[in-house]
Every structure is written in C-alpha cells, then in structure tokens.
Motif scaffolding. Structure first.
Motif, PDB file in Angstrom:
ATOM      1  N   ARG A  82       0.830  -1.218   0.000  1.00 37.22           N
ATOM      2  CA  ARG A  82       0.000   0.000   0.000  1.00 37.22           C
ATOM      3  C   ARG A  82       0.862   1.266   0.000  1.00 37.22           C
ATOM      4  O   ARG A  82       0.646   2.177  -0.799  1.00 37.22           O
ATOM      5  CB  ARG A  82      -0.922  -0.013   1.216  1.00 37.22           C
ATOM      6  CG  ARG A  82      -1.824   1.192   1.296  1.00 37.22           C
ATOM      7  CD  ARG A  82      -2.805   1.050   2.464  1.00 37.22           C
ATOM      8  NE  ARG A  82      -3.616   2.237   2.589  1.00 37.22           N
ATOM      9  CZ  ARG A  82      -3.616   3.026   3.645  1.00 37.22           C
ATOM     10  NH1 ARG A  82      -2.885   2.729   4.699  1.00 37.22           N
ATOM     11  NH2 ARG A  82      -4.370   4.103   3.671  1.00 37.22           N
ATOM     12  N   PHE A  86       2.702   1.885  -3.332  1.00 40.50           N
ATOM     13  CA  PHE A  86       1.876   2.548  -4.335  1.00 40.50           C
ATOM     14  C   PHE A  86       1.597   4.006  -3.970  1.00 40.50           C
ATOM     15  O   PHE A  86       1.532   4.862  -4.849  1.00 40.50           O
ATOM     16  CB  PHE A  86       0.564   1.792  -4.568  1.00 40.50           C
ATOM     17  CG  PHE A  86       0.738   0.580  -5.439  1.00 40.50           C
ATOM     18  CD1 PHE A  86       1.020   0.708  -6.787  1.00 40.50           C
ATOM     19  CD2 PHE A  86       0.629  -0.689  -4.906  1.00 40.50           C
ATOM     20  CE1 PHE A  86       1.189  -0.399  -7.599  1.00 40.50           C
ATOM     21  CE2 PHE A  86       0.788  -1.807  -5.711  1.00 40.50           C
ATOM     22  CZ  PHE A  86       1.076  -1.672  -7.060  1.00 40.50           C
ATOM     23  N   GLN A  87       1.459   4.304  -2.691  1.00 38.08           N
ATOM     24  CA  GLN A  87       1.219   5.690  -2.277  1.00 38.08           C
ATOM     25  C   GLN A  87       2.384   6.592  -2.668  1.00 38.08           C
ATOM     26  O   GLN A  87       2.180   7.689  -3.196  1.00 38.08           O
ATOM     27  CB  GLN A  87       0.990   5.767  -0.766  1.00 38.08           C
ATOM     28  CG  GLN A  87      -0.358   5.289  -0.318  1.00 38.08           C
ATOM     29  CD  GLN A  87      -0.502   5.306   1.200  1.00 38.08           C
ATOM     30  OE1 GLN A  87       0.482   5.216   1.946  1.00 38.08           O
ATOM     31  NE2 GLN A  87      -1.743   5.403   1.666  1.00 38.08           N
ATOM     32  N   TYR A  88       3.615   6.147  -2.403  1.00 39.29           N
ATOM     33  CA  TYR A  88       4.787   6.964  -2.733  1.00 39.29           C
ATOM     34  C   TYR A  88       4.916   7.156  -4.240  1.00 39.29           C
ATOM     35  O   TYR A  88       5.240   8.250  -4.708  1.00 39.29           O
ATOM     36  CB  TYR A  88       6.074   6.365  -2.166  1.00 39.29           C
ATOM     37  CG  TYR A  88       6.116   6.335  -0.660  1.00 39.29           C
ATOM     38  CD1 TYR A  88       5.726   7.433   0.099  1.00 39.29           C
ATOM     39  CD2 TYR A  88       6.537   5.197   0.019  1.00 39.29           C
ATOM     40  CE1 TYR A  88       5.763   7.408   1.480  1.00 39.29           C
ATOM     41  CE2 TYR A  88       6.568   5.161   1.409  1.00 39.29           C
ATOM     42  CZ  TYR A  88       6.182   6.273   2.129  1.00 39.29           C
ATOM     43  OH  TYR A  88       6.206   6.236   3.493  1.00 39.29           O
ATOM     44  N   ILE A  89       4.637   6.112  -5.002  1.00 40.67           N
ATOM     45  CA  ILE A  89       4.706   6.225  -6.463  1.00 40.67           C
ATOM     46  C   ILE A  89       3.645   7.208  -6.956  1.00 40.67           C
ATOM     47  O   ILE A  89       3.938   8.101  -7.753  1.00 40.67           O
ATOM     48  CB  ILE A  89       4.543   4.843  -7.134  1.00 40.67           C
ATOM     49  CG1 ILE A  89       5.770   3.977  -6.830  1.00 40.67           C
ATOM     50  CG2 ILE A  89       4.349   5.001  -8.651  1.00 40.67           C
ATOM     51  CD1 ILE A  89       5.634   2.534  -7.246  1.00 40.67           C
ATOM     52  N   LEU A  90       2.431   7.070  -6.478  1.00 40.96           N
ATOM     53  CA  LEU A  90       1.344   7.954  -6.885  1.00 40.96           C
ATOM     54  C   LEU A  90       1.637   9.403  -6.504  1.00 40.96           C
ATOM     55  O   LEU A  90       1.445  10.324  -7.304  1.00 40.96           O
ATOM     56  CB  LEU A  90       0.016   7.505  -6.272  1.00 40.96           C
ATOM     57  CG  LEU A  90      -1.217   8.303  -6.674  1.00 40.96           C
ATOM     58  CD1 LEU A  90      -1.466   8.205  -8.181  1.00 40.96           C
ATOM     59  CD2 LEU A  90      -2.440   7.816  -5.914  1.00 40.96           C
ATOM     60  N   GLN A  91       2.138   9.617  -5.301  1.00 44.94           N
ATOM     61  CA  GLN A  91       2.472  10.974  -4.868  1.00 44.94           C
ATOM     62  C   GLN A  91       3.564  11.578  -5.745  1.00 44.94           C
ATOM     63  O   GLN A  91       3.524  12.763  -6.081  1.00 44.94           O
ATOM     64  CB  GLN A  91       2.897  10.977  -3.402  1.00 44.94           C
ATOM     65  CG  GLN A  91       1.748  10.721  -2.449  1.00 44.94           C
ATOM     66  CD  GLN A  91       2.214  10.573  -1.006  1.00 44.94           C
ATOM     67  OE1 GLN A  91       3.379  10.298  -0.731  1.00 44.94           O
ATOM     68  NE2 GLN A  91       1.295  10.747  -0.075  1.00 44.94           N
ATOM     69  N   THR A  92       4.528  10.775  -6.126  1.00 45.69           N
ATOM     70  CA  THR A  92       5.618  11.258  -6.977  1.00 45.69           C
ATOM     71  C   THR A  92       5.101  11.609  -8.371  1.00 45.69           C
ATOM     72  O   THR A  92       5.399  12.677  -8.904  1.00 45.69           O
ATOM     73  CB  THR A  92       6.729  10.198  -7.074  1.00 45.69           C
ATOM     74  OG1 THR A  92       7.212   9.929  -5.755  1.00 45.69           O
ATOM     75  CG2 THR A  92       7.871  10.665  -7.959  1.00 45.69           C
ATOM     76  N   VAL A  93       4.314  10.705  -8.957  1.00 44.39           N
ATOM     77  CA  VAL A  93       3.783  10.915 -10.303  1.00 44.39           C
ATOM     78  C   VAL A  93       2.873  12.139 -10.357  1.00 44.39           C
ATOM     79  O   VAL A  93       2.862  12.866 -11.357  1.00 44.39           O
ATOM     80  CB  VAL A  93       3.046   9.643 -10.796  1.00 44.39           C
ATOM     81  CG1 VAL A  93       2.268   9.901 -12.073  1.00 44.39           C
ATOM     82  CG2 VAL A  93       4.033   8.508 -10.989  1.00 44.39           C
ATOM     83  N   THR A  94       2.138  12.400  -9.283  1.00 41.52           N
ATOM     84  CA  THR A  94       1.231  13.556  -9.274  1.00 41.52           C
ATOM     85  C   THR A  94       1.930  14.845  -8.841  1.00 41.52           C
ATOM     86  O   THR A  94       1.286  15.877  -8.677  1.00 41.52           O
ATOM     87  CB  THR A  94       0.000  13.293  -8.377  1.00 41.52           C
ATOM     88  OG1 THR A  94       0.435  13.002  -7.045  1.00 41.52           O
ATOM     89  CG2 THR A  94      -0.826  12.149  -8.925  1.00 41.52           C
ATOM     90  N   LYS A 132       3.935  15.541  -6.023  1.00 40.01           N
ATOM     91  CA  LYS A 132       4.184  15.904  -4.630  1.00 40.01           C
ATOM     92  C   LYS A 132       5.687  15.834  -4.353  1.00 40.01           C
ATOM     93  O   LYS A 132       6.359  14.916  -4.731  1.00 40.01           O
ATOM     94  CB  LYS A 132       3.434  14.965  -3.681  1.00 40.01           C
ATOM     95  CG  LYS A 132       3.617  15.373  -2.249  1.00 40.01           C
ATOM     96  CD  LYS A 132       2.607  14.749  -1.339  1.00 40.01           C
ATOM     97  CE  LYS A 132       2.960  15.264   0.035  1.00 40.01           C
ATOM     98  NZ  LYS A 132       2.058  15.211   1.014  1.00 40.01           N
TER      99      LYS A 132
END
Length: 183
Positions: free
Chosen positions: A162, A165-173, A175
């Motif tokens: 979990r 995926f949170q760190y990847i999503l935050q990076t891609v968006t 943050k």
C-alpha cells in the motif's frame, strides 16, 4: 512482493517509455552532447552501483550532491527534465537489474559521509535504494542527513504494498520537489 512489482513496473516502464526516452536522448544529445549521466552511488549493504539518469546539468558541472550543486549549471532542457521528473526514467534499468527499487531511500554518493553514518546507524542500507520515497514526497533532501536518515528508517519500518503505491502515486502527481539545488 515488492521486488516482483519492481520487475513488472520497470519492464513495463522501459518498454512503454522507450519512445519517450529515445526523444529525450536525442534532445539531450543536442543539449549537452552527452544525454546520459552515470554516477557511482551507495547501494544496498553499501555496495557500489552505477546509477543512470538523463543529464540535466552541463558536462563541466561538479560531481557533488544535488543540494551542493549550483543552479546555474542546469540547462534549460535539464530544468524541464527535473520538473517533470523524466530525468529519472533511465533508473528503471537500475531497478530491473536489482540495484534499486522504485521506492526506497535515495542513493547517496560515497563522499556524503555524514549521511552514510546516519543511515548506517539506522539500518537504512539493508534495503535497496529507490527512485522515490518518503523523503522525496515530503521535501526532505540530503542537506539534512540526520532527518533524512530518520525519515528513511520510518519509511522502511512502515513499507507495505500500500505505501509502495502511495509513494509512487504521490511522486507521479508532483508531490515533493526531490533534492533541491541552491539558487
């Protein structure tokens, strides 16, 4: 499980990202004459590995930690690469080879002795370094070695599929700003 995800995503990223990387390579060739930047970094268990990125700075720039680099050394195209984080794409090869993970502590240079000591003390070198992680998405860079090492330790302790995926999503968006260069 995380290593399996790393393999799947790095293969997918390299295959589907190949056209983008070819374009970035060609533009980088026109920008600096040498579009790839390869540098020895500290890996898992303090083993050295050669990190590969797209070059964002002039070839004459000093080989120092990002927070010690001079902003005037960044090329126009390099600013674009850094802002979009596209300079990190070639590191998918490091991930596929098992030298890095998509998520983990950013790999430091061997001359960053204070950070190495702080990470050693906290067991940070027991995991693969990553392209992104808690330090990157919370704007903690290598200029604060003790804080970064403690942040890395917390990330490692709480790592799960979990949070991966949170760190990847935050990076891609978008943050976090990653390592900052002094102006």
């Amino acid at each position: 499980m995380i290593r399996i995800l790393d393999i799947i995503f790095s293969i997918a990223g390299l295959v589907f990202g190949l056209p983008v990387m070819v374009v970035l390579f060609v533009v980088g060739l026109c920008d600096t004459g040498s579009p790839l930047f390869v540098q020895e970094r500290v890996g898992r268990n303090r083993k050295p590995f050669r990190l590969i990125k797209f070059r964002t700075m002039k070839r004459s720039a000093a080989s120092v930690a990002t927070h010690l680099a001079n902003a005037s050394e960044i090329t126009r195209f390099g600013r674009f690469l850094r802002k979009t984080k596209l300079d990190e794409l070639p590191q998918l090869w490091n991930v596929l080879k098992g030298e890095m993970s998509l998520v983990g502590p950013r790999p430091c240079l061997f001359n960053q002795e204070e950070l190495i000591k702080a990470r050693e003390k906290r067991g940070v070198f027991s995991v693969r370094p990553g392209i992104t992680g808690l330090g990157q998405v919370t704007d903690i860079d290598m200029s604060t070695p003790e804080l970064l090492a403690e942040t890395d330790r917390k990330m490692i302790e709480h790592m799960s599929v979990r949070t991966y995926f949170q760190y990847i999503l935050q990076t891609v968006t978008g943050k976090g700003s990653g390592d900052r260069i002094r102006e």
